[in-house]
Design a protein around this motif. Sequence first.
Motif, PDB file in Angstrom:
ATOM      1  N   ALA A 183       9.296  49.151  76.356  1.00 26.52           N
ATOM      2  CA  ALA A 183       8.535  50.511  76.543  1.00 26.52           C
ATOM      3  C   ALA A 183       9.464  51.295  77.177  1.00 26.52           C
ATOM      4  N   PHE A 184      10.318  51.039  77.986  1.00 24.83           N
ATOM      5  CA  PHE A 184      11.307  52.320  78.634  1.00 24.83           C
ATOM      6  C   PHE A 184      11.956  52.921  77.535  1.00 24.83           C
ATOM      7  N   ILE A 185      12.717  52.019  76.675  1.00 25.85           N
ATOM      8  CA  ILE A 185      13.487  52.598  75.391  1.00 25.85           C
ATOM      9  C   ILE A 185      12.734  53.382  74.379  1.00 25.85           C
ATOM     10  N   ASN A 186      11.386  52.788  74.274  1.00 28.12           N
ATOM     11  CA  ASN A 186      10.560  53.675  73.315  1.00 28.12           C
ATOM     12  C   ASN A 186      10.235  54.998  73.829  1.00 28.12           C
ATOM     13  N   ASP A 187      10.125  54.969  75.258  1.00 29.94           N
ATOM     14  CA  ASP A 187       9.636  56.175  75.757  1.00 29.94           C
ATOM     15  C   ASP A 187      10.746  57.168  75.815  1.00 29.94           C
ATOM     16  N   ILE A 188      12.023  56.577  75.985  1.00 25.11           N
ATOM     17  CA  ILE A 188      13.163  57.589  75.768  1.00 25.11           C
ATOM     18  C   ILE A 188      13.267  57.986  74.416  1.00 25.11           C
ATOM     19  N   SER A 189      13.293  57.237  73.522  1.00 24.67           N
ATOM     20  CA  SER A 189      13.360  57.527  71.909  1.00 24.67           C
ATOM     21  C   SER A 189      12.123  58.589  71.677  1.00 24.67           C
ATOM     22  N   GLN A 190      10.982  58.470  72.079  1.00 25.94           N
ATOM     23  CA  GLN A 190      10.005  59.367  71.586  1.00 25.94           C
ATOM     24  C   GLN A 190      10.131  60.641  72.297  1.00 25.94           C
ATOM     25  N   ARG A 191      10.642  60.503  73.603  1.00 23.95           N
ATOM     26  CA  ARG A 191      10.828  61.802  74.208  1.00 23.95           C
ATOM     27  C   ARG A 191      11.901  62.767  73.559  1.00 23.95           C
ATOM     28  N   ILE A 192      12.927  62.078  72.998  1.00 24.44           N
ATOM     29  CA  ILE A 192      14.091  62.729  72.386  1.00 24.44           C
ATOM     30  C   ILE A 192      13.550  63.223  71.029  1.00 24.44           C
ATOM     31  N   ALA A 193      12.796  62.720  70.569  1.00 25.52           N
ATOM     32  CA  ALA A 193      12.201  62.885  69.132  1.00 25.52           C
ATOM     33  C   ALA A 193      11.476  64.329  69.352  1.00 25.52           C
ATOM     34  N   ALA A 246      13.211  67.298  58.371  1.00 26.08           N
ATOM     35  CA  ALA A 246      14.031  66.301  58.668  1.00 26.08           C
ATOM     36  C   ALA A 246      13.928  65.597  60.240  1.00 26.08           C
ATOM     37  N   THR A 247      13.452  66.564  61.123  1.00 27.23           N
ATOM     38  CA  THR A 247      13.177  66.060  62.417  1.00 27.23           C
ATOM     39  C   THR A 247      11.855  65.317  62.549  1.00 27.23           C
ATOM     40  N   ARG A 248      10.903  65.938  61.559  1.00 20.65           N
ATOM     41  CA  ARG A 248       9.660  65.239  61.666  1.00 20.65           C
ATOM     42  C   ARG A 248       9.864  63.840  61.143  1.00 20.65           C
ATOM     43  N   ILE A 249      10.460  63.598  59.922  1.00 24.91           N
ATOM     44  CA  ILE A 249      10.544  62.348  59.374  1.00 24.91           C
ATOM     45  C   ILE A 249      11.409  61.388  60.423  1.00 24.91           C
ATOM     46  N   GLU A 250      12.545  61.869  61.052  1.00 23.44           N
ATOM     47  CA  GLU A 250      13.197  61.187  62.057  1.00 23.44           C
ATOM     48  C   GLU A 250      12.336  60.742  63.195  1.00 23.44           C
ATOM     49  N   SER A 251      11.486  61.483  63.673  1.00 24.36           N
ATOM     50  CA  SER A 251      10.712  61.250  64.834  1.00 24.36           C
ATOM     51  C   SER A 251       9.578  60.237  64.408  1.00 24.36           C
ATOM     52  N   SER A 252       9.123  60.000  63.114  1.00 27.85           N
ATOM     53  CA  SER A 252       8.391  58.938  62.735  1.00 27.85           C
ATOM     54  C   SER A 252       8.695  57.528  62.926  1.00 27.85           C
ATOM     55  N   ARG A 253      10.087  57.435  63.035  1.00 27.22           N
ATOM     56  CA  ARG A 253      10.647  56.182  62.913  1.00 27.22           C
ATOM     57  C   ARG A 253      11.502  55.992  64.372  1.00 27.22           C
ATOM     58  N   LYS A 254      11.681  54.839  64.792  1.00 27.14           N
ATOM     59  CA  LYS A 254      12.363  54.682  66.092  1.00 27.14           C
ATOM     60  C   LYS A 254      13.779  54.758  66.168  1.00 27.14           C
ATOM     61  N   LEU A 255      14.165  55.896  66.903  1.00 26.48           N
ATOM     62  CA  LEU A 255      15.560  56.100  66.985  1.00 26.48           C
ATOM     63  C   LEU A 255      16.525  55.111  67.561  1.00 26.48           C
ATOM     64  N   LYS A 256      15.835  54.529  68.689  1.00 28.05           N
ATOM     65  CA  LYS A 256      16.215  53.560  69.523  1.00 28.05           C
ATOM     66  C   LYS A 256      15.645  52.243  69.436  1.00 28.05           C
ATOM     67  N   SER A 257      16.199  50.959  69.540  1.00 26.89           N
ATOM     68  CA  SER A 257      15.378  50.008  69.673  1.00 26.89           C
ATOM     69  C   SER A 257      16.192  48.953  70.691  1.00 26.89           C
ATOM     70  N   LEU A 258      15.307  47.873  71.287  1.00 27.47           N
ATOM     71  CA  LEU A 258      15.564  46.972  72.057  1.00 27.47           C
ATOM     72  C   LEU A 258      16.005  45.573  71.245  1.00 27.47           C
TER      73      LEU A 258
END
Length: 367
Positions: free
Chosen positions: A160-170, A308-320
Amino acid sequence: MKRHLIRHRLALLIIGVPMLLAALYFTLMSRDRYVSTAVLSVRRAGHDAPSLGGLSMLLSGTAGASVEDTRYLREYLHSLGLMRKLDARLQLRAHFEAARSDVLMRLETGTSQEDMLDYWRQRVEVSLDEVSGLLTLRVQGFDPNFAQLVNQALLAESEAFINDISQRIANEQLAFAKTELSRAAEQLALGQQSMIEFQARHQMLDPLADAQATGARAIELRSRLTRLEADLNAKQAFLNDDAPDILTLKAELAAVRQQIGHETSSATSSKPNANGTLGKLAVEFHGLKTRVSLADGAYKSALVSVEATRIESSRKLKSLVVIEPPTLPEMAEFPRRLYDIATLLLACLMVYATVLLARATIQEHRD
């Protein structure tokens, strides 16, 4: 005899008593502590991974790994907020306080959250391999199932922590791209409005085209003037000045010179009530056109960036990535009774030898 008795008393006090207390503690009071182990890593998706290949990737050990994010995760696993969240869900305090007989390793009843946090950090070992980017998580518990349960909860919170970081960055990247798009659209609209106002003010669609057309006409007229002057000189050699052909040529020459003067005047003259020369207007219009062209390029670039950013934000930038899931221990890892007793015995022997040496030195100085 007296010295021998004193030495026996020292041995009993320095070696015998600590060893007896240790034996009583390890046999009657200490509780087994089980350790659940998990190995994980944080990976970046797509282009964020280092562009290494083959043997280089294997040797580096960090292909796709985000060591910086793993460091953040390591600190998060030891944070007060996470401990309180798991305590409310899994009753950590109740579990660690339940080992009442183990006076050394239990959590004292009624301890503050700061003391409990120190205790928690001793029971949750988080080690990071800076080379490979692997994070090893070792959780201690007085029950093997509880140790595994806490480790699984830590992995879930890490995800959840990594997903939150990834979503916030996106979201931040998308918001920035949209801001740049709005700014570029505003600049483009201002530039286009300036061009429209310029064309309406000067009643010209494109001064650049007008200036080019004027220049082309002037070149053509000068070329014609040159031909007429050549014809006039040739005919004046054998005709009188009042001959019809000579008069016609002179009239054409005067008309061409007048037209050349008119074209030159319209391109270079600057009358008090005029808005400016054609050349000046062309330069001004060229500047407006260049700014509009740059604004249009910036707008297109910003639009591409937003998509490009919208497409990038639709997938996980980082994963555990879980390399090894939390294990269910079958044997207690702590306490290491034989090791601890042997270490204590060695320490007592060293203290005993030091005391004997100091006592002998003092006695020698007295004699």
